[in-house]
Design an enzyme around this catalytic site. Structure first.
Site, short mmCIF file in Angstrom:
data_model
loop_
_atom_site.label_atom_id
_atom_site.label_comp_id
_atom_site.label_asym_id
_atom_site.label_seq_id
_atom_site.Cartn_x
_atom_site.Cartn_y
_atom_site.Cartn_z
N SER A 58 21.78 32.98 52.19
CA SER A 58 22.81 33.77 52.87
C SER A 58 22.26 35.01 53.55
O SER A 58 22.99 35.69 54.28
CB SER A 58 23.91 34.16 51.89
OG SER A 58 23.34 34.88 50.82
N HIS A 98 23.28 41.11 49.28
CA HIS A 98 23.88 41.13 50.61
C HIS A 98 23.81 42.53 51.20
O HIS A 98 23.42 43.48 50.53
CB HIS A 98 25.35 40.65 50.55
CG HIS A 98 25.46 39.16 50.41
ND1 HIS A 98 26.65 38.55 50.06
CD2 HIS A 98 24.56 38.15 50.58
CE1 HIS A 98 26.45 37.23 50.01
NE2 HIS A 98 25.19 36.98 50.33
N ASP A 123 32.25 39.22 51.99
CA ASP A 123 32.14 38.76 50.61
C ASP A 123 33.44 38.81 49.83
O ASP A 123 33.42 38.58 48.63
CB ASP A 123 31.09 39.60 49.88
CG ASP A 123 29.68 39.25 50.34
OD1 ASP A 123 28.77 40.04 50.03
OD2 ASP A 123 29.51 38.22 51.00
#
Lengths: 181, 201
Positions: A58, A98, A123
């Site tokens: 990701s 992230h 998210d």
């Protein structure tokens, strides 16, 4: 009884009490060294998990699956937009790596939103039910450096737990039986 | 075999092994350990020495304390999760690595290559104990076993040294079985030369 008669155990059978205790201490010291290095890194970096493995794609092209990340967590420095943070969602064990895309407030109680570079959506789908923002207490650390590919070993061990136990058991037995000088 | 002054050298009573010692002949560590153990056994059982374990005990003590610090850190961190445990973890971690350093110094300086310290009571009961020290080493990729015997007669701090350097092939056959008798007779020859040398002074 056949297994206990193996010739490799001759060395162990000839040992006296002190030597046997030293074999166990040797094993314990290897485990302790790894543990103390880990705890030492925790103290130095301030993060409860100073080294993590990237599990998904990701964050491509920055990080790929299998990369090893080095984290620090300086709680005095405020989190800013654009930083790559590692956080744990409440109730789940797996840390997520992230980037921070939005920030609310600039004090200790700041709320922020994250999104993976390679993901299409933010998210919010990953957070706990009803949770729209992350706070500082969810953060495990900030990414400061990385090593490519090294984390694949951890991913392999987790995908095949039997392999992990076999490797660890074999190493453990080898250390216990083999008498060093 | 006894000497004119009545002191019996008990080396002839070689302790007979219940099982012959067999090692992996290509494993340097196993070979050295087997030779060292046979020498220790010869002095303990054949010559009446009482082994002094204080060097080994010192090493065990340092290692045990180090492992204890590590175990304490583990338990404390489980009970008081990070970052509350930060200070304790720091102390335990630092102590552990300091103890590892101490252990390295201890093995390299205090112990060196000494593998045995034995005390033998004086048969007349008048003098303090005789001290026998054994040190041995085998260099990597060389088949020579170097054994150094030091004999400190009753209470003296300086001793007499004798060394033995022989290829390990003289003591082990092709299957890796140790010829204890040969080793004991070589050790006996060294020991006798040291004791006799002392008497000549």
């Amino acid at each position: 009884m056949g297994l206990l008669e193996l010739s490799c155990l001759d060395e162990v059978r000839r040992m006296d009490k002190r030597q046997l205790y030293y074999q166990f201490l040797n094993f314990a010291m290897i485990v302790s060294s790894a543990l103390m290095i880990w705890k030492g890194l925790m103290v130095v970096t301030g993060s409860e998990s100073p080294i993590v493995v990237v599990l998904s794609g990701s964050m491509e092209p920055a990080f790929h699956r299998g990369d090893l990340l080095f984290l620090t967590h300086d709680r005095s420095e405020p989190i800013t937009v654009g930083e790559i943070v590692v956080f744990k969602v409440e109730g789940r064990d797996i840390p997520i790596v992230h980037r921070v895309i939005k920030l609310h407030g600039n004090e200790k109680g700041a709320h922020f939103l994250t999104k993976g570079d390679n993901n299409l959506v933010d998210d919010r789908g990953l957070y706990a039910p009803g949770q729209m923002w992350l706070t500082e207490k969810d953060v495990v650390g900030r990414a400061r450096g990385f090593l490519p590919y090294v984390g694949m070993v951890t991913i392999l061990m987790n995908d095949y737990p039997k392999l992990k136990y076999i490797v660890l058991a074999t190493l453990g037995i080898f250390v216990l039986i083999h008498r060093e000088n | 075999m006894s000497r004119p002054d009545g002191r019996k050298l008990a080396f002839d009573e070689c302790p007979s092994d219940s099982k012959p010692v067999k090692v992996e002949k290509w494993d340097l560590n196993a070979v050295k350990n087997a030779l060292d153990d046979a020498c220790k056994k010869a002095l303990n059982e054949g010559y009446g020495c009482v082994e002094d374990h204080s060097l080994m005990d010192g090493r065990l003590a340092i290692c045990t304390v180090a492992v204890a610090f590590s175990a304490f850190a583990l338990v404390w961190d489980l009970l008081h999760p990070f970052p509350a445990s930060r200070f304790v973890l720091f102390i335990c971690s630092a102590s552990y690595f300091v103890l590892m350093g101490v252990l390295t110094l201890y093995t390299s300086i205090r112990e060196k290559s000494c593998c045995y310290v034995g005390r033998r009571k004086d048969p007349t009961g008048l003098d303090p104990d005789d001290v026998w020290l054994l040190s041995s080493n085998i260099r990597k990729f060389e088949p020579t076993y170097h054994l150094s015997v030091e004999y400190r007669p009753g209470g003296q701090s300086e001793g007499r040294h004798a060394t033995l350097s022989k290829s390990v092939s003289e003591y082990f056959d092709e299957t890796g079985t140790l010829d204890g008798d040969k080793l004991w007779s070589d050790l006996q020859r060294l020991a006798v030369s040291l004791q006799d040398g002392k008497k000549k002074q």
